[in-house]
Scaffold this active site. Structure first.
Site, PDB file in Angstrom:
ATOM      1  N   CYS A 103      25.090  97.064  13.198  1.00  0.00           N
ATOM      2  CA  CYS A 103      24.951  98.234  12.331  1.00  0.00           C
ATOM      3  C   CYS A 103      23.876  97.983  11.270  1.00  0.00           C
ATOM      4  O   CYS A 103      23.918  96.958  10.581  1.00  0.00           O
ATOM      5  CB  CYS A 103      26.281  98.560  11.653  1.00  0.00           C
ATOM      6  SG  CYS A 103      26.198 100.018  10.583  1.00  0.00           S
ATOM      7  N   ASN A 214      24.039  98.620  25.795  1.00  0.00           N
ATOM      8  CA  ASN A 214      24.254  99.861  25.048  1.00  0.00           C
ATOM      9  C   ASN A 214      22.889 100.365  24.595  1.00  0.00           C
ATOM     10  O   ASN A 214      21.950  99.602  24.431  1.00  0.00           O
ATOM     11  CB  ASN A 214      25.164  99.551  23.850  1.00  0.00           C
ATOM     12  CG  ASN A 214      25.301 100.708  22.877  1.00  0.00           C
ATOM     13  OD1 ASN A 214      25.122 100.540  21.680  1.00  0.00           O
ATOM     14  ND2 ASN A 214      25.617 101.882  23.372  1.00  0.00           N
TER      15      ASN A 214
END
Length: 339
Positions: A103, A214
């Site tokens: 993140c 991802n």
């Protein structure tokens, strides 16, 4: 993509998963996604170690048994705190503990966790080792291929080496760099170029490490392409924006029957959960906000969204409100460019 490489298992636990997404993948969202696929691995929103240790645990970590397999994603950088948070999460019954090393938000950087930990592979390794010593369930890491001016070859190899030495059970790689300065979290999901081949090279170098990819995966068909080379594919925003596509996961990726026939059947199946939540005092919008994209491509989809975004937000909105919204949608075959 290059020639296929040996994968750890044809049916890895991480074969298909739905990414942890802040403000999105709460327990209502996961209950809805579980209606659409019984096999996809689901993830919580990221929850910080401080919140787990000192906060309202049931609100933060509570989930339904129907959500399995489900993993909790932790944010933190102190090994002892992560070990304690992992123990607590395991006690709630999660199937996996995942560490966020991807993140890029300012808040996460200020707390010295998330993507900035790509610069501290030894610390990440220590965190994984502490969690592995604390729990019996698998411990995984979700990371980027690098941050800022890092060389992705060196950065990802260093991170993988540290966590493998610590006993990590799997690695989920968002196949983009994160730019911690100059790009917003939203821009970091789109602007840095995707480099799937970098993830495949890591798999080739470490064939025994389960690796999922991802980033930019929008359909089950695209996921299948990645499964030629890797152990798993993780889908993110597409699972939220076009959830009906998840109905293909079980038959296409696991050889199992789809749990529901179509989007209309999904609403009926989810209705039982909605009714129970309403009886507990939950508001309808808390659940239906996760299904606004369910009928994308069908005539009436806009009316469906509008009704749930207006009438569905009222305090007295109930299951009849949801069914009224569904009644606005045509049962004709969907046209993907319809509004």
């Amino acid at each position: 993509m290059s020639q296929a490489v040996h994968r750890s298992s044809d049916f890895s636990p991480w074969r298909f998963s739905i990414a942890p997404m802040m403000d999105w993948t709460d327990r209502h969202c996961r209950a809805f996604h579980r209606v659409l696929s019984k096999r996809a691995r689901l993830y919580t929103e990221m929850v910080t170690t401080g919140a787990v240790i000192h906060g309202p645990r049931e609100r933060l970590l509570g989930f339904s048994d129907a959500e399995h397999p489900v993993a909790v994603q932790l944010g933190g950088s102190e090994p002892a705190e992560l070990a304690e948070a992992a123990r607590i999460a395991e006690g709630f019954g999660y199937d996996e503990i995942n560490l966020n090393v991807g993140c890029p938000s300012d808040r996460v950087q200020d707390g010295r966790f998330g993507a900035c930990l790509m610069r501290e592979p030894a610390r990440v390794g220590a965190c994984v080792a502490a969690m592995k010593a604390a729990v019996r369930v698998p411990v995984t890491v979700k990371c980027r291929i690098g941050v800022d001016d890092q060389d992705p070859e060196q950065a990802l190899d260093a991170l993988a080496g540290a966590v493998v030495a610590a006993g990590v059970d799997g690695l989920i790689v968002h196949a983009r760099k994160a730019w911690l300065q100059g790009l917003s979290p939203k821009e970091n999901r789109d602007v840095p170029p995707l480099d799937y081949d970098r993830v495949v090279r890591l798999k080739r170098a470490r064939p025994g490490l389960p690796i999922a990819v991802n980033g930019g995966i929008a359909t089950v068909a695209q996921a299948k392409v990645h499964l030629r080379d890797l152990d798993g594919a993780m889908i993110g925003r597409a699972a939220y924006g076009d959830p009906a596509g998840l109905i293909a996961v079980d038959p296409e990726l696991f050889g199992a029957a789809p749990p529901v026939a179509d989007a209309f059947a999904a609403v009926e199946a989810y209705g039982a959960y909605v009714a129970e939540a309403l009886a507990r005092g939950e508001r309808l919008h808390a659940m239906t906000r996760h299904m606004l994209g369910l009928f994308n491509g069908r005539p009436g989809a806009r009316a469906f969204r509008r009704h749930l975004s207006t009438a569905g937000t009222r305090g007295d909105a109930d299951l009849a409100t949801l069914r009224a919204a569904v009644a606005m949608v045509s049962r004709a075959a969907p046209e993907r460019d319809a509004a």
